[in-house]
Design a protein around this motif. Structure first.
Motif, mmCIF file in Angstrom:
data_model
loop_
_atom_site.group_PDB
_atom_site.id
_atom_site.type_symbol
_atom_site.label_atom_id
_atom_site.label_comp_id
_atom_site.label_asym_id
_atom_site.label_seq_id
_atom_site.Cartn_x
_atom_site.Cartn_y
_atom_site.Cartn_z
ATOM 1 N N VAL A 49 -11.570 38.152 20.428
ATOM 2 C CA VAL A 49 -10.404 38.576 21.200
ATOM 3 C C VAL A 49 -9.881 39.894 20.634
ATOM 4 N N ASP A 50 -9.537 40.837 21.527
ATOM 5 C CA ASP A 50 -8.977 42.125 21.094
ATOM 6 C C ASP A 50 -7.527 41.944 20.677
ATOM 7 N N VAL A 51 -7.186 42.439 19.512
ATOM 8 C CA VAL A 51 -5.809 42.431 19.025
ATOM 9 C C VAL A 51 -5.449 43.836 18.561
ATOM 10 N N ALA A 52 -4.155 44.141 18.583
ATOM 11 C CA ALA A 52 -3.683 45.461 18.149
ATOM 12 C C ALA A 52 -2.231 45.343 17.734
ATOM 13 N N ALA A 335 -1.841 36.848 16.742
ATOM 14 C CA ALA A 335 -2.735 36.239 15.754
ATOM 15 C C ALA A 335 -2.062 36.285 14.384
ATOM 16 N N ASN A 336 -1.909 35.085 13.761
ATOM 17 C CA ASN A 336 -1.273 35.049 12.437
ATOM 18 C C ASN A 336 -2.272 35.380 11.346
ATOM 19 N N SER A 337 -1.865 35.206 10.090
ATOM 20 C CA SER A 337 -2.731 35.558 8.957
ATOM 21 C C SER A 337 -3.982 34.699 8.893
ATOM 22 N N ASP A 338 -3.949 33.500 9.473
ATOM 23 C CA ASP A 338 -5.124 32.612 9.493
ATOM 24 C C ASP A 338 -5.946 32.786 10.765
ATOM 25 N N ASN A 339 -5.663 33.831 11.533
ATOM 26 C CA ASN A 339 -6.357 34.104 12.798
ATOM 27 C C ASN A 339 -6.161 32.985 13.817
ATOM 28 N N VAL A 340 -5.008 32.350 13.753
ATOM 29 C CA VAL A 340 -4.652 31.316 14.715
ATOM 30 C C VAL A 340 -3.615 31.919 15.678
ATOM 31 N N ILE A 358 9.617 46.346 23.673
ATOM 32 C CA ILE A 358 9.951 44.984 23.270
ATOM 33 C C ILE A 358 11.247 45.046 22.474
ATOM 34 N N GLU A 359 12.294 44.438 23.026
ATOM 35 C CA GLU A 359 13.610 44.504 22.393
ATOM 36 C C GLU A 359 13.695 43.606 21.157
ATOM 37 N N SER A 360 13.150 42.392 21.218
ATOM 38 C CA SER A 360 13.244 41.455 20.092
ATOM 39 C C SER A 360 12.098 40.463 20.173
ATOM 40 N N GLY A 361 11.801 39.812 19.027
ATOM 41 C CA GLY A 361 10.750 38.803 18.972
ATOM 42 C C GLY A 361 9.423 39.307 18.451
ATOM 43 N N LEU A 362 9.336 40.580 18.085
ATOM 44 C CA LEU A 362 8.079 41.163 17.631
ATOM 45 C C LEU A 362 8.332 42.027 16.407
ATOM 46 N N LYS A 363 7.353 42.016 15.453
ATOM 47 C CA LYS A 363 7.448 42.830 14.244
ATOM 48 C C LYS A 363 6.383 43.926 14.281
ATOM 49 N N PRO A 364 6.612 45.009 13.533
ATOM 50 C CA PRO A 364 5.674 46.132 13.601
ATOM 51 C C PRO A 364 4.256 45.776 13.175
ATOM 52 N N ASP A 365 4.073 44.803 12.247
ATOM 53 C CA ASP A 365 2.737 44.483 11.751
ATOM 54 C C ASP A 365 2.098 43.304 12.474
ATOM 55 N N ASP A 366 2.729 42.797 13.520
ATOM 56 C CA ASP A 366 2.133 41.696 14.278
ATOM 57 C C ASP A 366 0.899 42.175 15.026
ATOM 58 N N GLN A 380 -5.128 27.987 18.782
ATOM 59 C CA GLN A 380 -6.576 28.154 18.714
ATOM 60 C C GLN A 380 -6.938 29.237 17.694
ATOM 61 N N LYS A 381 -8.029 28.982 16.989
ATOM 62 C CA LYS A 381 -8.524 29.978 16.033
ATOM 63 C C LYS A 381 -9.394 30.973 16.792
ATOM 64 N N ILE A 382 -9.255 32.257 16.454
ATOM 65 C CA ILE A 382 -9.988 33.306 17.155
ATOM 66 C C ILE A 382 -10.689 34.206 16.160
ATOM 67 N N ASP A 383 -11.610 34.998 16.678
ATOM 68 C CA ASP A 383 -12.267 36.048 15.901
ATOM 69 C C ASP A 383 -11.655 37.375 16.341
ATOM 70 N N PRO A 384 -10.589 37.862 15.660
ATOM 71 C CA PRO A 384 -9.872 39.051 16.142
ATOM 72 C C PRO A 384 -10.704 40.323 16.020
#
Length: 397
Positions: A49-52, A335-340, A358-366, A380-384
């Motif tokens: 899955v693509d993440v950014a 995707a968290n630190s465990d790729n979940v 995004i006004e709230s609910g998101l952090k810069p490193d998410d 679900q676990k993913i392959d980011p």
């Protein structure tokens, strides 16, 4: 006739049948054992899955609305004196400068009336001069007791009456001069004159002022629009935070674009803000003043309006396609630190150059799931696959 099978042969046949049954059972066991080995469950690999991470950059906050243009001056040209229209001195629909003569209404009659009034004024001045001279003589004679006081009183009354007659004559002259001036209808300001509504030789101004045409000022031009109550509260809070007064608010820039134009090419400033909110619509009437020297904006156009009122230095932005929605509102998959995969409830803001704030609910490193949303669910676990959010081209609207 039947033949009997010898006993030793029948016994051998039973042995061969038992051996066959045993071999068949062994073969079935072997086949079943082989099937169990082939159908053993093997867990599929985590989906790719693509993440950014969200884009972080300054964002200007705007109030956007739809408005309409209106002229700052729109005057009906009328005939203020009675007479026959002698000439039309302009071309319909042309731009004229202030003072340009547009119509002429039978000036000769009013010129003669002016000359008549001027002559009466000159006679009144002569009468006053004579009355003043006689008054001075009578004053001198009374001091020498050569005439009675009654004679002086008569001379004084004659002088005062001559002064009043002169004032009346002067007023008549000014009135005649005004009427003579009204025979020439001129442009009161720079603008475009509409088609004439009367023809040469027509009698105008008979019972009431006759409309001859209309002149419209085009530069600058007003842009009228409304702001909803929520935006009014936001703007007032921002003004209070920055220490701005109501006079300062009128200096806010206003950006205007036609429906067919790219972006907002016309820039002006706020000119008027209504003192009260319309209770029936819950909106506040606002007006902007926009230069229009090329006369691109015509009165009556519907236009797009944008007013910047604040700027955020480090806003977080993601593509609109990364957002999902449910009964609880808008959300992002992260995707968290465990790729979940986790579901994050977010508050969204406006679209800025193709990306959603995004006004709230998101952090810069998410790490936000930007593609393949239909292949993943929360928990679900993913392959980011780390990607970068591309900046779309600025929208034309």
């Amino acid at each position: 006739m039947t033949c009997a099978i010898p006993a030793h042969l029948a016994h051998r046949n039973r042995e061969w049948r038992q051996i066959g049954r045993a071999l068949t059972a062994l073969a079935a066991v072997a086949v079943l054992a082989g099937c169990e080995d082939k159908n053993a469950f093997v867990a599929p690999p985590p989906p790719k899955v693509d993440v950014a991470t969200p884009v972080q950059r300054p964002v200007t906050r705007y109030v956007e609305a739809t408005g309409n243009t209106a002229p700052i001056k729109n005057v009906d040209l009328v005939a203020r004196v009675q007479g026959f229209l002698q000439s039309i001195d302009y071309q319909d629909g042309t731009f004229v400068k202030q003072g340009t003569q547009l119509f002429t209404i039978e000036p000769e009659t009013y010129k003669l009336k002016l000359e008549q009034a001027q002559a009466a004024e000159a006679g009144a001045q002569a009468s006053l001069k004579q009355a003043e001279a006689d008054f001075k003589r009578q004053v001198d004679l009374v001091q020498r007791q050569a005439v009675s006081q009654a004679t002086l009183d008569t001379s004084t009354a004659t002088r005062d009456n001559a002064q009043a007659n002169l004032q009346q004559a002067q007023a008549n002259t000014r009135l005649a001069q005004l009427n003579y001036g009204y025979t020439k209808v001129s442009a009161p300001f720079d603008g475009i004159v509409s088609a004439h509504l009367v023809s040469t030789g027509e009698l105008v101004g008979v019972a009431s002022p006759t409309q001859l045409a209309t002149i419209v000022a085009m530069d600058p031009i007003w842009v009228n629009f409304t702001v909803n109550e929520q935006d009014v509260l936001r703007i007032r809070a921002e003004a209070q935070r920055r220490g701005l007064t109501s006079a300062d608010l009128k200096q806010f820039p206003i950006l205007v674009g036609l429906q067919t134009e790219t972006g907002y090419p016309h820039e002006g400033h706020l000119d008027y803000v209504a003192p009260t909110i319309n209770q029936s619509t819950g909106t506040l009437a606002v007006r902007g003043l926009v230069p229009n020297d090329k006369r691109v904006l015509l009165p009556g156009y519907f236009v797009r309006v944008r007013v910047p009122f604040s700027q955020e230095k480090d806003a977080l932005l993601v593509p609109d396609t990364a957002l999902g929605s449910d009964q609880g509102g808008r959300y992002l998959l992260v995707a968290n630190s465990d790729n979940v995969v986790e579901q994050r409830k977010v508050q969204i803001g406006p679209v800025d150059n193709g990306l959603r704030v995004i006004e709230s609910g998101l952090k810069p490193d998410d790490r936000v799931v930007t593609a393949g949303l239909l292949r993943v669910i929360p928990g679900q676990k993913i392959d980011p696959q780390v990607t970068k959010i591309e900046q779309p081209q600025a929208s034309a609207k």
